[in-house]
Design a protein around this motif. Structure first.
Motif, mmCIF file in Angstrom:
data_model
loop_
_atom_site.group_PDB
_atom_site.id
_atom_site.type_symbol
_atom_site.label_atom_id
_atom_site.label_comp_id
_atom_site.label_asym_id
_atom_site.label_seq_id
_atom_site.Cartn_x
_atom_site.Cartn_y
_atom_site.Cartn_z
ATOM 1 N N GLU A 53 -0.854 -0.722 2.386
ATOM 2 C CA GLU A 53 -0.254 -0.788 1.112
ATOM 3 C C GLU A 53 -0.856 -0.985 -0.060
ATOM 4 O O GLU A 53 -0.408 -0.393 -1.271
ATOM 5 C CB GLU A 53 1.596 -1.291 0.539
ATOM 6 N N SER A 98 0.234 6.393 7.893
ATOM 7 C CA SER A 98 -0.445 6.838 5.995
ATOM 8 C C SER A 98 -1.296 8.162 5.724
ATOM 9 O O SER A 98 -2.082 7.608 4.741
ATOM 10 C CB SER A 98 -0.925 5.349 6.490
ATOM 11 N N SER A 145 0.253 -2.671 7.803
ATOM 12 C CA SER A 145 1.429 -2.465 6.337
ATOM 13 C C SER A 145 0.362 -3.660 5.677
ATOM 14 O O SER A 145 0.515 -2.743 3.786
ATOM 15 C CB SER A 145 3.008 -3.272 6.398
#
Length: 92
Positions: free
Chosen positions: A88, A50, A85
């Protein structure tokens, strides 16, 4: 923040050169320290997947991460470690 050859290879596979050249090592080091202080022992993994979040200024990153912590609750570090995840949420 120590990146080895494998880390650099992963960055180059995941992101284009233009994004990689935007890395401010001093800022990223401060973000790593903040994450470490919050029990995030897998900060390098988050960085490698990321990168764009680590381009935020320290203040912006902290603000967004605090929202993430609030949404995930008291066990945020383990939840994020089990499911990266969830990072996010910081894009919201």
């Amino acid at each position: 923040m120590n990146l080895d050859e494998i880390d650099i290879k992963i960055l180059k596979e995941n992101f284009d050169e233009e994004l990689i050249t935007q890395i401010d090592i001093d800022n990223v080091s401060k973000i790593f320290k903040y994450l470490e202080n919050n029990g995030i022992y897998y900060a390098k993994d988050l960085f490698l997947t990321s990168l764009d979040l680590f381009l935020y200024s320290l203040d912006d990153f902290i603000r967004k991460f605090e929202v993430l912590k609030e949404k995930l609750g008291a066990d945020f570090a383990n939840k994020l470690g089990e499911d990266s995840s969830l990072i996010e949420i910081m894009y919201e």
